[in-house]
Design an enzyme around this catalytic site. Structure first.
Site, PDB file in Angstrom:
ATOM      1  N   VAL A  95       0.863  -1.189   0.000  1.00 40.69           N
ATOM      2  CA  VAL A  95       0.000   0.000   0.000  1.00 40.69           C
ATOM      3  C   VAL A  95       0.898   1.238   0.000  1.00 40.69           C
ATOM      4  O   VAL A  95       1.884   1.295   0.760  1.00 40.69           O
ATOM      5  CB  VAL A  95      -0.909  -0.006   1.261  1.00 40.69           C
ATOM      6  N   GLY A 103      -6.964   0.918   6.230  1.00 47.73           N
ATOM      7  CA  GLY A 103      -7.781  -0.247   5.902  1.00 47.73           C
ATOM      8  C   GLY A 103      -7.588  -0.790   4.496  1.00 47.73           C
ATOM      9  O   GLY A 103      -8.192  -1.799   4.134  1.00 47.73           O
ATOM     10  N   GLY A 105      -4.843  -2.152   3.107  1.00 44.60           N
ATOM     11  CA  GLY A 105      -4.138  -3.442   3.117  1.00 44.60           C
ATOM     12  C   GLY A 105      -5.111  -4.584   3.378  1.00 44.60           C
ATOM     13  O   GLY A 105      -5.079  -5.624   2.710  1.00 44.60           O
ATOM     14  N   TYR A 141       0.181 -10.215   8.409  1.00 46.57           N
ATOM     15  CA  TYR A 141      -0.521 -11.426   7.958  1.00 46.57           C
ATOM     16  C   TYR A 141      -0.964 -12.293   9.138  1.00 46.57           C
ATOM     17  O   TYR A 141      -2.035 -12.899   9.098  1.00 46.57           O
ATOM     18  CB  TYR A 141       0.356 -12.219   6.991  1.00 46.57           C
ATOM     19  N   PHE A 144      -4.252 -11.705  10.492  1.00 50.15           N
ATOM     20  CA  PHE A 144      -5.408 -12.253   9.771  1.00 50.15           C
ATOM     21  C   PHE A 144      -5.435 -13.788   9.763  1.00 50.15           C
ATOM     22  O   PHE A 144      -6.184 -14.386   9.004  1.00 50.15           O
ATOM     23  CB  PHE A 144      -5.418 -11.733   8.325  1.00 50.15           C
TER      24      PHE A 144
HETATM   25  C1  LIG Z   1       1.747  -4.080   5.485  1.00 48.29           C
HETATM   26  C2  LIG Z   1       0.776  -3.165   4.720  1.00 48.29           C
HETATM   27  C3  LIG Z   1       0.331  -3.873   3.439  1.00 48.29           C
HETATM   28  C4  LIG Z   1      -0.450  -2.871   5.591  1.00 48.29           C
HETATM   29  O1  LIG Z   1      -1.366  -2.068   4.851  1.00 48.29           O
HETATM   30  P1  LIG Z   1      -2.311  -0.999   5.579  1.00 48.29           P
HETATM   31  O2  LIG Z   1      -3.252  -0.451   4.566  1.00 48.29           O
HETATM   32  O3  LIG Z   1      -1.451  -0.014   6.275  1.00 48.29           O
HETATM   33  O4  LIG Z   1      -3.052  -1.927   6.642  1.00 48.29           O
HETATM   34  P2  LIG Z   1      -4.530  -1.750   7.240  1.00 48.29           P
HETATM   35  O5  LIG Z   1      -4.771  -0.293   7.497  1.00 48.29           O
HETATM   36  O6  LIG Z   1      -5.503  -2.447   6.349  1.00 48.29           O
HETATM   37  O7  LIG Z   1      -4.407  -2.546   8.594  1.00 48.29           O
HETATM   38  C5  LIG Z   1      -5.194  -3.668   8.812  1.00 48.29           C
HETATM   39  C6  LIG Z   1      -4.947  -4.227  10.161  1.00 48.29           C
HETATM   40  O8  LIG Z   1      -3.623  -4.757  10.199  1.00 48.29           O
HETATM   41  C7  LIG Z   1      -2.896  -4.140  11.229  1.00 48.29           C
HETATM   42  N1  LIG Z   1      -1.556  -3.917  10.721  1.00 48.29           N
HETATM   43  C8  LIG Z   1      -1.194  -3.102   9.714  1.00 48.29           C
HETATM   44  N2  LIG Z   1       0.132  -3.175   9.519  1.00 48.29           N
HETATM   45  C9  LIG Z   1       0.584  -4.042  10.449  1.00 48.29           C
HETATM   46  C10 LIG Z   1       1.849  -4.552  10.779  1.00 48.29           C
HETATM   47  N3  LIG Z   1       2.922  -4.159  10.115  1.00 48.29           N
HETATM   48  N4  LIG Z   1       1.940  -5.433  11.796  1.00 48.29           N
HETATM   49  C11 LIG Z   1       0.852  -5.833  12.480  1.00 48.29           C
HETATM   50  N5  LIG Z   1      -0.385  -5.410  12.202  1.00 48.29           N
HETATM   51  C12 LIG Z   1      -0.515  -4.528  11.205  1.00 48.29           C
HETATM   52  C13 LIG Z   1      -3.584  -2.823  11.513  1.00 48.29           C
HETATM   53  O9  LIG Z   1      -3.358  -2.421  12.841  1.00 48.29           O
HETATM   54  C14 LIG Z   1      -5.018  -3.170  11.265  1.00 48.29           C
HETATM   55  O10 LIG Z   1      -5.569  -3.787  12.411  1.00 48.29           O
HETATM   56  P3  LIG Z   1      -7.145  -3.619  12.794  1.00 48.29           P
HETATM   57  O11 LIG Z   1      -7.903  -4.268  11.662  1.00 48.29           O
HETATM   58  O12 LIG Z   1      -7.267  -4.347  14.079  1.00 48.29           O
HETATM   59  O13 LIG Z   1      -7.375  -2.158  12.871  1.00 48.29           O
HETATM   60  C15 LIG Z   1       1.435  -1.803   4.374  1.00 48.29           C
HETATM   61  O14 LIG Z   1       1.894  -1.210   5.570  1.00 48.29           O
HETATM   62  C16 LIG Z   1       2.613  -1.900   3.403  1.00 48.29           C
HETATM   63  O15 LIG Z   1       2.411  -1.844   2.203  1.00 48.29           O
HETATM   64  N6  LIG Z   1       3.835  -2.009   3.929  1.00 48.29           N
HETATM   65  C17 LIG Z   1       5.033  -2.052   3.091  1.00 48.29           C
HETATM   66  C18 LIG Z   1       5.089  -3.255   2.170  1.00 48.29           C
HETATM   67  C19 LIG Z   1       4.964  -4.579   2.865  1.00 48.29           C
HETATM   68  O16 LIG Z   1       5.605  -4.789   3.911  1.00 48.29           O
HETATM   69  N7  LIG Z   1       4.143  -5.500   2.262  1.00 48.29           N
HETATM   70  C20 LIG Z   1       3.882  -6.836   2.776  1.00 48.29           C
HETATM   71  C21 LIG Z   1       4.870  -7.860   2.313  1.00 48.29           C
HETATM   72  S1  LIG Z   1       4.780  -8.329   0.635  1.00 48.29           S
END
Ligand SMILES: CC(C)(COP(=O)(O)OP(=O)(O)OC[C@H]1O[C@@H](n2cnc3c(N)ncnc32)[C@H](O)[C@@H]1OP(=O)(O)O)[C@@H](O)C(=O)NCCC(=O)NCCS
Length: 168
Positions: A95, A103, A105, A141, A144
């Protein structure tokens, strides 16, 4: 609140400005994703704001993969054959920083799982595997229900039993 549309990546999407905080993921969507689609080695789906449909807010990739049962948690491995089993692979999911923690992600992950559920009606998979880079992504992950795969750092699995119940 921003409303997003999720659609396949095509040439109209502006990938140049995308930045998620992980250089390898940024470079992938900018330089390699289209090539992978053309070669039929992955499908790439993007999230764009409903009111700005060329602006890349997030993406994920889906392809087929397999895991060896010896790498699966014992309770699950017992129910599966000993040879490598087919899985769906979310190779990358990211994201843009401007849209993180809102939200998106979760929305991308839910959409990816829904696509796998649909595909699994005609192509069997024993679960969904994700490849993560770093502890923070793994934590996302695990939040979830994905579980780490023994001996494969950065790989997590959501068994099909976890999403069979939502099969239509
Ligand atoms: C990891 C990533 C995809 C999360 O996306 P996001 O849009 O910020 O996440 P969301 O807002 O949908 O969060 C969803 C839930 O996950 C939790 N969450 C988000 N990032 C988290 C993390 N790094 N560790 C633990 N929980 C996390 C949030 O607290 C939220 O919890 P809730 O539903 O209880 O409120 C985003 O931070 C990102 O792109 N990071 C860099 C790239 C990466 O690491 N990608 C994954 C590996 S391929």
């Amino acid at each position: 609140m921003t409303v997003f549309r999720i659609r396949p990546l095509d040439a109209t999407v502006d990938t140049a400005a995308f930045g998620c905080g992980q250089a390898a993921l940024d470079e992938y969507i900018r330089r390699y994703a289209s090539q992978d689609i053309r070669r039929d080695v992955t499908r790439v789906f993007v999230a764009v704001p409903e009111d700005d449909v060329d602006h890349l807010a997030g993406f994920f990739t889906l392809s087929a993969g397999s895991v060896n049962c010896s790498k699966l948690p014992a309770a699950l491995a017992r129910k599966l054959p000993r040879y490598p089993v087919p899985v769906a692979l979310i190779g990358r999911l990211a994201v843009d920083k401007n849209f993180q923690c809102k939200g998106l992600g979760s929305l991308l992950l839910a959409d990816a799982c829904q696509k796998v559920v649909q595909a699994s009606q005609v192509l069997a998979v024993a679960g969904i595997v994700v490849d993560t880079k770093g502890d923070s992504a793994a934590a996302f992950y695990r939040h979830f229900g994905f579980m780490p795969l023994a001996g494969q750092p950065g790989r997590l699995l959501l068994p099909a039993t976890a999403f069979n119940s939502v099969r239509t």
